[in-house]
Write a protein that holds these residues in place. Structure first.
Motif, PDB file in Angstrom:
ATOM      1  N   PHE A   1      23.237  42.389  28.613  1.00 57.74           N
ATOM      2  CA  PHE A   1      23.726  43.469  27.762  1.00 57.74           C
ATOM      3  C   PHE A   1      23.300  43.222  26.334  1.00 57.74           C
ATOM      4  CE2 PHE A   1      27.403  42.020  25.226  1.00 57.74           C
ATOM      5  CZ  PHE A   1      27.659  40.782  25.796  1.00 57.74           C
ATOM      6  N   LYS A   2      23.436  44.268  25.529  1.00 57.08           N
ATOM      7  CA  LYS A   2      23.080  44.241  24.131  1.00 57.08           C
ATOM      8  C   LYS A   2      24.238  44.855  23.363  1.00 57.08           C
ATOM      9  CE  LYS A   2      20.521  46.625  20.721  1.00 57.08           C
ATOM     10  NZ  LYS A   2      20.743  45.651  19.636  1.00 57.08           N
ATOM     11  N   ILE A   3      24.556  44.277  22.222  1.00 55.25           N
ATOM     12  CA  ILE A   3      25.667  44.791  21.426  1.00 55.25           C
ATOM     13  C   ILE A   3      25.259  44.906  19.966  1.00 55.25           C
ATOM     14  CG2 ILE A   3      26.673  42.469  21.145  1.00 55.25           C
ATOM     15  CD1 ILE A   3      29.467  43.877  21.310  1.00 55.25           C
ATOM     16  N   ASN A   4      25.657  46.012  19.355  1.00 56.52           N
ATOM     17  CA  ASN A   4      25.521  46.179  17.911  1.00 56.52           C
ATOM     18  C   ASN A   4      26.910  46.164  17.288  1.00 56.52           C
ATOM     19  OD1 ASN A   4      22.957  47.625  18.998  1.00 56.52           O
ATOM     20  ND2 ASN A   4      22.542  47.350  16.820  1.00 56.52           N
ATOM     21  N   TYR A   5      27.121  45.279  16.345  1.00 57.94           N
ATOM     22  CA  TYR A   5      28.381  45.231  15.613  1.00 57.94           C
ATOM     23  C   TYR A   5      28.292  46.201  14.442  1.00 57.94           C
ATOM     24  CZ  TYR A   5      29.128  40.875  18.192  1.00 57.94           C
ATOM     25  OH  TYR A   5      29.282  39.937  19.178  1.00 57.94           O
TER      26      TYR A   5
END
Lengths: 145, 145, 145, 145
Positions: free
Chosen positions: C80-84
Protein backbone atom coordinates in the motif's frame (compact mmCIF):
# COMPACT_ATOMS: atom_id res chain seq x y z
CA UNK A 1 23.05 -19.55 -19.54
CA UNK A 2 20.50 -19.04 -22.26
CA UNK A 3 20.63 -15.87 -24.29
CA UNK A 4 17.77 -13.74 -23.00
CA UNK A 5 18.68 -10.49 -24.74
CA UNK A 6 17.59 -11.62 -28.20
CA UNK A 7 14.13 -12.83 -27.13
CA UNK A 8 13.75 -9.77 -24.93
CA UNK A 9 14.48 -7.45 -27.84
CA UNK A 10 11.91 -9.27 -29.96
CA UNK A 11 9.27 -8.69 -27.27
CA UNK A 12 10.18 -5.00 -27.05
CA UNK A 13 10.05 -4.72 -30.86
CA UNK A 14 6.54 -6.24 -30.79
CA UNK A 15 5.27 -3.40 -28.56
CA UNK A 16 4.20 -0.60 -30.91
CA UNK A 17 4.35 1.97 -28.09
CA UNK A 18 7.94 1.03 -27.25
CA UNK A 19 8.81 1.40 -30.94
CA UNK A 20 7.09 4.80 -31.01
CA UNK A 21 9.23 5.93 -28.08
CA UNK A 22 12.42 4.44 -29.51
CA UNK A 23 13.15 2.23 -26.51
CA UNK A 24 16.09 -0.18 -26.70
CA UNK A 25 16.82 -3.14 -24.43
CA UNK A 26 20.48 -2.86 -23.38
CA UNK A 27 20.64 -5.70 -20.85
CA UNK A 28 18.26 -8.51 -19.98
CA UNK A 29 19.20 -11.35 -17.68
CA UNK A 30 18.07 -13.30 -14.63
CA UNK A 31 16.39 -10.68 -12.45
CA UNK A 32 17.65 -7.62 -14.34
CA UNK A 33 16.73 -5.42 -17.25
CA UNK A 34 18.02 -2.13 -18.63
CA UNK A 35 16.18 0.02 -21.13
CA UNK A 36 17.54 3.03 -22.99
CA UNK A 37 15.51 5.75 -24.65
CA UNK A 38 17.40 8.24 -26.80
CA UNK A 39 16.08 11.71 -25.96
CA UNK A 40 14.48 13.58 -28.81
CA UNK A 41 12.23 16.63 -28.91
CA UNK A 42 9.02 14.60 -29.32
CA UNK A 43 9.54 13.15 -25.84
CA UNK A 44 9.69 16.50 -24.04
CA UNK A 45 7.34 18.76 -22.12
CA UNK A 46 6.88 22.49 -22.43
CA UNK A 47 10.09 23.42 -20.57
CA UNK A 48 12.38 21.29 -22.71
CA UNK A 49 12.81 18.42 -20.25
CA UNK A 50 11.80 14.81 -20.90
CA UNK A 51 8.11 14.39 -20.06
CA UNK A 52 7.34 12.55 -16.83
CA UNK A 53 5.19 10.17 -18.83
CA UNK A 54 8.24 8.97 -20.74
CA UNK A 55 10.01 8.33 -17.45
CA UNK A 56 7.03 6.47 -16.00
CA UNK A 57 6.81 4.40 -19.22
CA UNK A 58 10.49 3.49 -18.89
CA UNK A 59 10.07 2.55 -15.22
CA UNK A 60 6.96 0.50 -15.92
CA UNK A 61 8.50 -1.39 -18.81
CA UNK A 62 11.88 -2.01 -17.17
CA UNK A 63 10.13 -3.28 -14.03
CA UNK A 64 8.05 -5.61 -16.20
CA UNK A 65 11.05 -6.99 -18.08
CA UNK A 66 12.95 -7.55 -14.83
CA UNK A 67 9.99 -9.35 -13.29
CA UNK A 68 9.37 -11.30 -16.49
CA UNK A 69 12.98 -12.51 -16.46
CA UNK A 70 12.25 -14.61 -13.37
CA UNK A 71 8.52 -15.28 -13.69
CA UNK A 72 8.28 -16.10 -17.39
CA UNK A 73 7.35 -14.21 -20.49
CA UNK A 74 3.66 -13.51 -19.85
CA UNK A 75 3.62 -11.03 -17.01
CA UNK A 76 1.77 -7.85 -16.20
CA UNK A 77 2.55 -4.86 -14.05
CA UNK A 78 0.13 -4.92 -11.13
CA UNK A 79 1.21 -1.62 -9.65
CA UNK A 80 4.17 0.66 -9.22
CA UNK A 81 5.20 3.86 -7.53
CA UNK A 82 7.68 6.42 -8.81
CA UNK A 83 9.46 9.36 -7.23
CA UNK A 84 10.79 11.99 -9.60
CA UNK A 85 14.06 13.44 -8.35
CA UNK A 86 15.38 15.78 -11.03
CA UNK A 87 14.38 17.11 -14.45
CA UNK A 88 15.72 14.87 -17.23
CA UNK A 89 17.78 16.20 -20.08
CA UNK A 90 20.77 14.91 -22.01
CA UNK A 91 21.40 12.22 -24.59
CA UNK A 92 19.31 9.38 -23.28
CA UNK A 93 17.19 8.07 -20.43
CA UNK A 94 18.32 4.81 -18.80
CA UNK A 95 16.03 2.59 -16.72
CA UNK A 96 17.79 -0.10 -14.68
CA UNK A 97 15.47 -2.54 -12.94
CA UNK A 98 16.17 -5.48 -10.67
CA UNK A 99 14.10 -8.04 -8.80
CA UNK A 100 14.06 -7.47 -5.04
CA UNK A 101 11.97 -10.52 -4.16
CA UNK A 102 10.53 -13.32 -6.23
CA UNK A 103 7.40 -15.12 -5.09
CA UNK A 104 5.51 -17.93 -6.74
CA UNK A 105 3.15 -15.75 -8.76
CA UNK A 106 4.65 -12.28 -8.49
CA UNK A 107 7.92 -10.41 -8.12
CA UNK A 108 8.65 -7.11 -6.42
CA UNK A 109 11.15 -5.04 -8.37
CA UNK A 110 12.92 -1.70 -8.16
CA UNK A 111 14.05 0.58 -10.95
CA UNK A 112 16.50 3.47 -10.92
CA UNK A 113 16.27 5.93 -13.80
CA UNK A 114 19.20 7.98 -15.02
CA UNK A 115 19.67 10.89 -17.36
CA UNK A 116 22.74 10.12 -19.42
CA UNK A 117 24.72 13.00 -20.89
CA UNK A 118 28.14 12.67 -22.49
CA UNK A 119 28.75 9.40 -20.71
CA UNK A 120 27.78 10.64 -17.24
CA UNK A 121 24.69 9.15 -15.63
CA UNK A 122 22.65 11.09 -13.11
CA UNK A 123 19.89 9.54 -11.01
CA UNK A 124 16.63 11.29 -11.89
CA UNK A 125 13.85 9.02 -10.62
CA UNK A 126 13.31 5.80 -8.70
CA UNK A 127 10.45 3.33 -8.81
CA UNK A 128 9.19 0.22 -7.04
CA UNK A 129 6.46 -2.14 -8.16
CA UNK A 130 4.87 -5.54 -8.42
CA UNK A 131 4.97 -7.75 -11.53
CA UNK A 132 2.52 -10.65 -11.69
CA UNK A 133 2.34 -13.77 -13.80
CA UNK A 134 -0.45 -13.44 -16.30
CA UNK A 135 -3.38 -15.69 -15.50
CA UNK A 136 -5.36 -17.10 -18.37
CA UNK A 137 -6.78 -14.21 -20.42
CA UNK A 138 -10.23 -14.42 -18.85
CA UNK A 139 -8.72 -14.04 -15.41
CA UNK A 140 -6.50 -11.08 -16.26
CA UNK A 141 -6.84 -8.69 -13.33
CA UNK A 142 -4.16 -6.25 -14.30
CA UNK A 143 -2.83 -4.28 -17.20
CA UNK A 144 -0.85 -6.28 -19.74
CA UNK A 145 2.34 -4.55 -20.74
CA UNK B 1 -15.20 31.91 -12.96
CA UNK B 2 -12.30 32.34 -15.34
CA UNK B 3 -12.08 30.04 -18.32
CA UNK B 4 -9.36 27.54 -17.47
CA UNK B 5 -9.93 25.12 -20.34
CA UNK B 6 -8.42 27.36 -23.01
CA UNK B 7 -5.19 28.04 -21.14
CA UNK B 8 -5.00 24.39 -20.11
CA UNK B 9 -5.29 23.25 -23.72
CA UNK B 10 -2.52 25.63 -24.72
CA UNK B 11 -0.24 24.10 -22.07
CA UNK B 12 -1.07 20.60 -23.26
CA UNK B 13 -0.43 21.63 -26.87
CA UNK B 14 2.98 22.94 -25.81
CA UNK B 15 4.03 19.49 -24.55
CA UNK B 16 5.47 17.65 -27.57
CA UNK B 17 5.01 14.27 -25.86
CA UNK B 18 1.33 14.94 -25.22
CA UNK B 19 0.96 15.89 -28.89
CA UNK B 20 2.75 12.68 -29.91
CA UNK B 21 0.26 10.66 -27.85
CA UNK B 22 -2.74 12.63 -29.09
CA UNK B 23 -3.91 13.67 -25.64
CA UNK B 24 -6.85 16.08 -25.36
CA UNK B 25 -7.96 18.09 -22.34
CA UNK B 26 -11.72 17.54 -21.93
CA UNK B 27 -12.28 19.34 -18.62
CA UNK B 28 -10.11 21.63 -16.53
CA UNK B 29 -11.40 23.51 -13.54
CA UNK B 30 -10.72 24.26 -9.89
CA UNK B 31 -9.28 21.01 -8.54
CA UNK B 32 -10.22 18.83 -11.50
CA UNK B 33 -8.87 17.74 -14.86
CA UNK B 34 -9.87 15.16 -17.44
CA UNK B 35 -7.67 13.97 -20.26
CA UNK B 36 -8.70 11.81 -23.21
CA UNK B 37 -6.40 9.79 -25.43
CA UNK B 38 -7.94 8.24 -28.54
CA UNK B 39 -6.67 4.66 -28.77
CA UNK B 40 -4.65 3.85 -31.86
CA UNK B 41 -2.33 0.98 -32.70
CA UNK B 42 0.86 2.94 -31.97
CA UNK B 43 -0.15 3.12 -28.30
CA UNK B 44 -0.46 -0.64 -27.78
CA UNK B 45 1.66 -3.48 -26.48
CA UNK B 46 2.24 -6.89 -28.00
CA UNK B 47 -1.16 -8.33 -27.02
CA UNK B 48 -3.21 -5.52 -28.55
CA UNK B 49 -4.02 -3.68 -25.34
CA UNK B 50 -3.02 -0.11 -24.57
CA UNK B 51 0.52 -0.09 -23.16
CA UNK B 52 0.82 0.51 -19.43
CA UNK B 53 3.16 3.39 -20.20
CA UNK B 54 0.34 5.25 -21.95
CA UNK B 55 -1.85 4.75 -18.90
CA UNK B 56 0.87 5.93 -16.52
CA UNK B 57 1.46 8.98 -18.77
CA UNK B 58 -2.25 9.80 -18.63
CA UNK B 59 -2.34 9.40 -14.85
CA UNK B 60 0.79 11.51 -14.37
CA UNK B 61 -0.41 14.30 -16.62
CA UNK B 62 -3.99 14.40 -15.32
CA UNK B 63 -2.69 14.48 -11.73
CA UNK B 64 -0.41 17.36 -12.68
CA UNK B 65 -3.17 19.36 -14.34
CA UNK B 66 -5.49 18.81 -11.37
CA UNK B 67 -2.79 19.91 -8.94
CA UNK B 68 -1.83 22.82 -11.16
CA UNK B 69 -5.44 24.04 -11.19
CA UNK B 70 -5.17 24.90 -7.49
CA UNK B 71 -1.44 25.57 -7.08
CA UNK B 72 -0.75 27.61 -10.20
CA UNK B 73 0.65 26.89 -13.60
CA UNK B 74 4.22 25.93 -12.78
CA UNK B 75 3.95 22.63 -10.98
CA UNK B 76 5.75 19.32 -11.07
CA UNK B 77 4.77 15.77 -10.21
CA UNK B 78 6.78 14.79 -7.16
CA UNK B 79 5.60 11.20 -7.06
CA UNK B 80 2.67 8.98 -7.83
CA UNK B 81 1.50 5.41 -7.50
CA UNK B 82 -0.72 3.51 -9.91
CA UNK B 83 -2.63 0.24 -9.68
CA UNK B 84 -3.58 -1.37 -12.97
CA UNK B 85 -6.94 -3.08 -12.73
CA UNK B 86 -7.86 -4.32 -16.20
CA UNK B 87 -6.38 -4.42 -19.73
CA UNK B 88 -7.37 -1.32 -21.70
CA UNK B 89 -9.01 -1.53 -25.09
CA UNK B 90 -11.74 0.42 -26.82
CA UNK B 91 -12.10 3.83 -28.37
CA UNK B 92 -10.27 6.00 -25.89
CA UNK B 93 -8.58 6.20 -22.54
CA UNK B 94 -9.99 8.71 -20.04
CA UNK B 95 -8.06 10.03 -17.04
CA UNK B 96 -10.13 11.89 -14.44
CA UNK B 97 -8.10 13.52 -11.68
CA UNK B 98 -9.17 15.51 -8.64
CA UNK B 99 -7.42 17.22 -5.76
CA UNK B 100 -7.85 15.41 -2.44
CA UNK B 101 -5.98 17.90 -0.31
CA UNK B 102 -4.34 21.20 -1.07
CA UNK B 103 -1.45 22.43 1.03
CA UNK B 104 0.57 25.59 0.71
CA UNK B 105 3.22 24.18 -1.61
CA UNK B 106 1.79 20.87 -2.75
CA UNK B 107 -1.45 19.06 -3.49
CA UNK B 108 -2.32 15.39 -3.14
CA UNK B 109 -4.49 14.18 -6.00
CA UNK B 110 -6.19 11.03 -7.19
CA UNK B 111 -6.89 9.89 -10.72
CA UNK B 112 -9.25 7.21 -12.01
CA UNK B 113 -8.59 5.88 -15.50
CA UNK B 114 -11.29 4.45 -17.73
CA UNK B 115 -11.38 2.53 -20.97
CA UNK B 116 -14.17 4.05 -23.03
CA UNK B 117 -15.87 1.91 -25.66
CA UNK B 118 -19.06 2.85 -27.47
CA UNK B 119 -19.97 5.30 -24.77
CA UNK B 120 -19.44 2.94 -21.83
CA UNK B 121 -16.61 3.72 -19.42
CA UNK B 122 -14.88 0.96 -17.47
CA UNK B 123 -12.47 1.63 -14.62
CA UNK B 124 -9.07 0.21 -15.60
CA UNK B 125 -6.53 1.85 -13.29
CA UNK B 126 -6.33 4.18 -10.32
CA UNK B 127 -3.54 6.47 -9.20
CA UNK B 128 -2.60 8.75 -6.32
CA UNK B 129 0.20 11.28 -6.19
CA UNK B 130 1.74 14.54 -5.05
CA UNK B 131 1.98 17.67 -7.18
CA UNK B 132 4.35 20.40 -6.04
CA UNK B 133 4.73 24.04 -6.88
CA UNK B 134 7.82 24.53 -8.97
CA UNK B 135 10.55 26.39 -7.12
CA UNK B 136 12.81 28.66 -9.09
CA UNK B 137 14.45 26.64 -11.86
CA UNK B 138 17.73 26.21 -9.99
CA UNK B 139 15.92 24.66 -7.06
CA UNK B 140 13.86 22.20 -9.10
CA UNK B 141 13.97 18.95 -7.15
CA UNK B 142 11.47 17.01 -9.18
CA UNK B 143 10.54 16.20 -12.71
CA UNK B 144 8.88 19.00 -14.61
CA UNK B 145 5.88 17.82 -16.52
CA UNK C 1 -27.36 -10.01 4.34
CA UNK C 2 -25.22 -11.91 6.79
CA UNK C 3 -23.92 -10.10 9.81
CA UNK C 4 -20.27 -9.40 9.08
CA UNK C 5 -19.59 -7.01 11.95
CA UNK C 6 -19.55 -9.68 14.65
CA UNK C 7 -17.10 -11.99 12.87
CA UNK C 8 -14.99 -8.97 11.88
CA UNK C 9 -14.76 -7.82 15.48
CA UNK C 10 -13.67 -11.28 16.55
CA UNK C 11 -10.85 -11.20 13.98
CA UNK C 12 -9.77 -7.77 15.18
CA UNK C 13 -9.89 -8.96 18.80
CA UNK C 14 -7.62 -11.88 17.84
CA UNK C 15 -4.89 -9.50 16.65
CA UNK C 16 -2.81 -8.67 19.73
CA UNK C 17 -1.36 -5.56 18.03
CA UNK C 18 -4.82 -4.20 17.27
CA UNK C 19 -5.75 -4.78 20.91
CA UNK C 20 -2.57 -2.99 22.01
CA UNK C 21 -3.56 0.02 19.90
CA UNK C 22 -7.18 -0.07 21.03
CA UNK C 23 -8.63 -0.38 17.53
CA UNK C 24 -12.38 -0.88 17.14
CA UNK C 25 -14.29 -2.04 14.07
CA UNK C 26 -17.18 0.40 13.55
CA UNK C 27 -18.48 -0.87 10.22
CA UNK C 28 -17.78 -3.97 8.17
CA UNK C 29 -19.77 -4.94 5.11
CA UNK C 30 -19.48 -5.96 1.49
CA UNK C 31 -16.50 -3.96 0.20
CA UNK C 32 -16.24 -1.58 3.17
CA UNK C 33 -14.63 -1.35 6.56
CA UNK C 34 -14.22 1.40 9.15
CA UNK C 35 -11.80 1.30 12.04
CA UNK C 36 -11.64 3.70 14.98
CA UNK C 37 -8.70 4.23 17.28
CA UNK C 38 -9.29 6.39 20.35
CA UNK C 39 -6.34 8.77 20.65
CA UNK C 40 -4.30 8.45 23.82
CA UNK C 41 -0.84 9.66 24.76
CA UNK C 42 0.86 6.33 24.11
CA UNK C 43 0.03 6.66 20.39
CA UNK C 44 1.75 10.01 19.92
CA UNK C 45 5.10 11.31 18.70
CA UNK C 46 7.32 13.92 20.28
CA UNK C 47 5.21 16.92 19.20
CA UNK C 48 1.96 15.62 20.65
CA UNK C 49 0.39 14.45 17.39
CA UNK C 50 -0.60 10.87 16.61
CA UNK C 51 2.44 8.98 15.33
CA UNK C 52 2.51 8.29 11.58
CA UNK C 53 2.96 4.61 12.42
CA UNK C 54 -0.47 4.53 14.06
CA UNK C 55 -1.97 6.07 10.95
CA UNK C 56 -0.20 3.61 8.65
CA UNK C 57 -1.37 0.74 10.89
CA UNK C 58 -4.96 1.98 10.62
CA UNK C 59 -4.70 2.33 6.84
CA UNK C 60 -3.13 -1.10 6.44
CA UNK C 61 -5.69 -2.84 8.62
CA UNK C 62 -8.75 -1.05 7.22
CA UNK C 63 -7.58 -1.83 3.67
CA UNK C 64 -7.17 -5.47 4.66
CA UNK C 65 -10.63 -5.71 6.22
CA UNK C 66 -12.22 -4.05 3.18
CA UNK C 67 -10.41 -6.44 0.83
CA UNK C 68 -11.20 -9.39 3.06
CA UNK C 69 -14.89 -8.53 2.95
CA UNK C 70 -15.01 -9.45 -0.73
CA UNK C 71 -12.18 -11.97 -1.04
CA UNK C 72 -12.75 -14.05 2.09
CA UNK C 73 -11.28 -14.12 5.53
CA UNK C 74 -7.72 -15.19 4.83
CA UNK C 75 -6.17 -12.25 3.07
CA UNK C 76 -2.91 -10.38 3.24
CA UNK C 77 -1.86 -6.87 2.37
CA UNK C 78 0.48 -7.10 -0.60
CA UNK C 79 1.34 -3.43 -0.71
CA UNK C 80 0.00 0.00 0.00
CA UNK C 81 0.88 3.65 -0.35
CA UNK C 82 -0.08 6.46 2.00
CA UNK C 83 0.01 10.23 1.74
CA UNK C 84 -0.05 12.14 5.01
CA UNK C 85 -2.01 15.36 4.68
CA UNK C 86 -2.25 16.93 8.15
CA UNK C 87 -1.04 16.26 11.69
CA UNK C 88 -3.57 14.17 13.62
CA UNK C 89 -4.96 15.23 16.96
CA UNK C 90 -8.36 15.04 18.60
CA UNK C 91 -10.51 12.32 20.09
CA UNK C 92 -10.01 9.49 17.66
CA UNK C 93 -8.57 8.40 14.35
CA UNK C 94 -11.00 6.99 11.79
CA UNK C 95 -9.97 4.82 8.84
CA UNK C 96 -12.62 4.30 6.17
CA UNK C 97 -11.67 1.83 3.45
CA UNK C 98 -13.54 0.66 0.36
CA UNK C 99 -12.85 -1.74 -2.47
CA UNK C 100 -12.16 0.01 -5.79
CA UNK C 101 -11.81 -3.12 -7.88
CA UNK C 102 -12.16 -6.79 -7.10
CA UNK C 103 -10.29 -9.37 -9.12
CA UNK C 104 -10.22 -13.12 -8.74
CA UNK C 105 -7.30 -13.28 -6.33
CA UNK C 106 -6.84 -9.71 -5.21
CA UNK C 107 -8.67 -6.47 -4.56
CA UNK C 108 -7.47 -2.89 -4.91
CA UNK C 109 -8.77 -0.70 -2.10
CA UNK C 110 -8.60 2.89 -0.95
CA UNK C 111 -8.70 4.27 2.57
CA UNK C 112 -9.34 7.80 3.80
CA UNK C 113 -8.20 8.61 7.32
CA UNK C 114 -9.82 11.26 9.48
CA UNK C 115 -8.99 12.97 12.72
CA UNK C 116 -12.21 13.17 14.69
CA UNK C 117 -12.62 15.91 17.28
CA UNK C 118 -15.88 16.82 19.00
CA UNK C 119 -17.85 15.17 16.23
CA UNK C 120 -16.08 16.87 13.34
CA UNK C 121 -14.00 14.71 11.01
CA UNK C 122 -11.03 16.12 9.15
CA UNK C 123 -9.24 14.25 6.37
CA UNK C 124 -5.64 13.69 7.47
CA UNK C 125 -4.25 10.95 5.22
CA UNK C 126 -5.21 8.83 2.23
CA UNK C 127 -4.01 5.41 1.17
CA UNK C 128 -4.32 2.95 -1.69
CA UNK C 129 -3.26 -0.68 -1.77
CA UNK C 130 -3.63 -4.27 -2.86
CA UNK C 131 -5.13 -7.04 -0.75
CA UNK C 132 -4.51 -10.63 -1.85
CA UNK C 133 -6.11 -13.93 -1.02
CA UNK C 134 -3.81 -15.93 1.14
CA UNK C 135 -2.35 -18.93 -0.65
CA UNK C 136 -1.68 -22.06 1.38
CA UNK C 137 0.66 -21.18 4.23
CA UNK C 138 3.75 -22.53 2.50
CA UNK C 139 3.12 -20.27 -0.47
CA UNK C 140 2.56 -17.11 1.53
CA UNK C 141 4.41 -14.40 -0.36
CA UNK C 142 3.21 -11.46 1.63
CA UNK C 143 2.72 -10.27 5.14
CA UNK C 144 -0.27 -11.72 6.93
CA UNK C 145 -2.25 -9.08 8.73
CA UNK D 1 31.94 13.65 12.59
CA UNK D 2 29.42 14.60 15.24
CA UNK D 3 27.79 11.86 17.24
CA UNK D 4 24.28 11.54 15.82
CA UNK D 5 23.31 8.32 17.58
CA UNK D 6 22.85 9.89 21.00
CA UNK D 7 20.59 12.73 19.82
CA UNK D 8 18.71 10.29 17.60
CA UNK D 9 18.03 7.98 20.51
CA UNK D 10 16.74 10.89 22.56
CA UNK D 11 14.28 11.75 19.78
CA UNK D 12 13.12 8.14 19.58
CA UNK D 13 12.75 8.00 23.36
CA UNK D 14 10.56 11.13 23.18
CA UNK D 15 8.06 9.36 20.90
CA UNK D 16 5.61 7.56 23.19
CA UNK D 17 4.47 5.28 20.36
CA UNK D 18 8.04 4.18 19.64
CA UNK D 19 8.47 3.45 23.35
CA UNK D 20 5.22 1.46 23.33
CA UNK D 21 6.54 -0.66 20.46
CA UNK D 22 9.98 -1.05 22.02
CA UNK D 23 11.86 0.41 19.06
CA UNK D 24 15.62 0.94 19.36
CA UNK D 25 17.88 3.04 17.15
CA UNK D 26 20.87 0.88 16.20
CA UNK D 27 22.58 3.19 13.71
CA UNK D 28 22.06 6.81 12.78
CA UNK D 29 24.41 8.72 10.53
CA UNK D 30 24.57 10.94 7.48
CA UNK D 31 21.82 9.58 5.22
CA UNK D 32 21.25 6.34 7.11
CA UNK D 33 19.21 4.97 9.98
CA UNK D 34 18.54 1.51 11.37
CA UNK D 35 15.76 0.67 13.79
CA UNK D 36 15.29 -2.60 15.68
CA UNK D 37 12.07 -3.83 17.24
CA UNK D 38 12.32 -6.93 19.43
CA UNK D 39 9.41 -9.20 18.51
CA UNK D 40 6.96 -9.93 21.30
CA UNK D 41 3.44 -11.33 21.31
CA UNK D 42 1.76 -7.92 21.62
CA UNK D 43 3.08 -6.98 18.17
CA UNK D 44 1.51 -9.92 16.35
CA UNK D 45 -1.62 -10.65 14.34
CA UNK D 46 -3.97 -13.58 14.61
CA UNK D 47 -1.67 -16.07 12.83
CA UNK D 48 1.33 -15.42 15.06
CA UNK D 49 3.27 -13.24 12.64
CA UNK D 50 4.28 -9.64 13.28
CA UNK D 51 1.40 -7.35 12.33
CA UNK D 52 1.81 -5.42 9.10
CA UNK D 53 1.16 -2.23 11.05
CA UNK D 54 4.34 -2.80 13.07
CA UNK D 55 6.27 -3.21 9.84
CA UNK D 56 4.77 -0.07 8.32
CA UNK D 57 5.56 1.83 11.54
CA UNK D 58 9.18 0.66 11.34
CA UNK D 59 9.43 1.65 7.68
CA UNK D 60 7.85 5.04 8.27
CA UNK D 61 10.05 5.87 11.23
CA UNK D 62 13.30 4.60 9.72
CA UNK D 63 12.59 6.58 6.53
CA UNK D 64 11.96 9.67 8.65
CA UNK D 65 15.18 9.28 10.64
CA UNK D 66 17.20 8.74 7.45
CA UNK D 67 15.66 11.82 5.85
CA UNK D 68 16.08 13.82 9.04
CA UNK D 69 19.77 12.96 9.12
CA UNK D 70 20.35 15.09 6.03
CA UNK D 71 17.51 17.63 6.24
CA UNK D 72 17.63 18.50 9.94
CA UNK D 73 15.75 17.43 13.00
CA UNK D 74 12.27 18.74 12.23
CA UNK D 75 11.03 16.62 9.38
CA UNK D 76 7.81 14.87 8.47
CA UNK D 77 6.97 11.89 6.32
CA UNK D 78 5.03 13.20 3.33
CA UNK D 79 4.26 9.81 1.86
CA UNK D 80 5.59 6.31 1.50
CA UNK D 81 4.84 3.03 -0.19
CA UNK D 82 5.57 -0.44 1.15
CA UNK D 83 5.59 -3.90 -0.41
CA UNK D 84 5.27 -6.81 1.99
CA UNK D 85 7.33 -9.77 0.83
CA UNK D 86 7.15 -12.44 3.54
CA UNK D 87 5.49 -13.00 6.91
CA UNK D 88 7.71 -11.77 9.74
CA UNK D 89 8.66 -13.95 12.67
CA UNK D 90 11.84 -14.41 14.69
CA UNK D 91 13.69 -12.42 17.30
CA UNK D 92 13.45 -8.92 15.94
CA UNK D 93 12.43 -6.73 13.06
CA UNK D 94 15.15 -4.56 11.49
CA UNK D 95 14.44 -1.49 9.37
CA UNK D 96 17.41 -0.13 7.40
CA UNK D 97 16.76 3.14 5.60
CA UNK D 98 18.98 5.25 3.38
CA UNK D 99 18.61 8.51 1.48
CA UNK D 100 18.40 8.01 -2.29
CA UNK D 101 18.25 11.69 -3.20
CA UNK D 102 18.41 14.85 -1.17
CA UNK D 103 16.75 18.01 -2.41
CA UNK D 104 16.56 21.40 -0.81
CA UNK D 105 13.36 20.81 1.13
CA UNK D 106 12.83 17.07 0.89
CA UNK D 107 14.63 13.75 0.62
CA UNK D 108 13.57 10.54 -1.08
CA UNK D 109 14.55 7.49 0.93
CA UNK D 110 14.31 3.72 0.74
CA UNK D 111 13.98 1.22 3.55
CA UNK D 112 14.55 -2.54 3.58
CA UNK D 113 12.98 -4.48 6.41
CA UNK D 114 14.36 -7.75 7.72
CA UNK D 115 13.15 -10.47 10.04
CA UNK D 116 16.11 -11.40 12.20
CA UNK D 117 16.24 -14.88 13.72
CA UNK D 118 19.27 -16.37 15.43
CA UNK D 119 21.56 -13.91 13.70
CA UNK D 120 20.21 -14.50 10.19
CA UNK D 121 18.39 -11.61 8.49
CA UNK D 122 15.72 -12.22 5.88
CA UNK D 123 14.25 -9.47 3.70
CA UNK D 124 10.53 -9.24 4.46
CA UNK D 125 9.40 -5.86 3.14
CA UNK D 126 10.69 -2.87 1.23
CA UNK D 127 9.55 0.74 1.27
CA UNK D 128 10.17 4.03 -0.51
CA UNK D 129 9.04 7.48 0.53
CA UNK D 130 9.46 11.22 0.78
CA UNK D 131 10.62 13.06 3.89
CA UNK D 132 10.05 16.82 4.02
CA UNK D 133 11.46 19.59 6.14
CA UNK D 134 8.84 20.78 8.55
CA UNK D 135 7.57 24.24 7.71
CA UNK D 136 6.54 26.49 10.56
CA UNK D 137 3.80 24.78 12.59
CA UNK D 138 0.98 26.73 10.99
CA UNK D 139 2.07 25.60 7.56
CA UNK D 140 2.45 21.91 8.41
CA UNK D 141 0.90 20.03 5.51
CA UNK D 142 1.92 16.55 6.51
CA UNK D 143 1.97 14.20 9.42
CA UNK D 144 4.64 14.92 11.99
CA UNK D 145 6.46 11.79 13.07
Amino acid sequence: MPDMLGPGRRILASQPFSVLLGAELLHFGEGKAELRIPIRDELKEQHGFVHGGVISYAADNALTFAGGSVLGVDVVTSEFKINYLRPVQGDSLLARAAVVHRGRTQAVCRCDLFASEQGADRLCATAQGTIAKLATPSEGASQTN
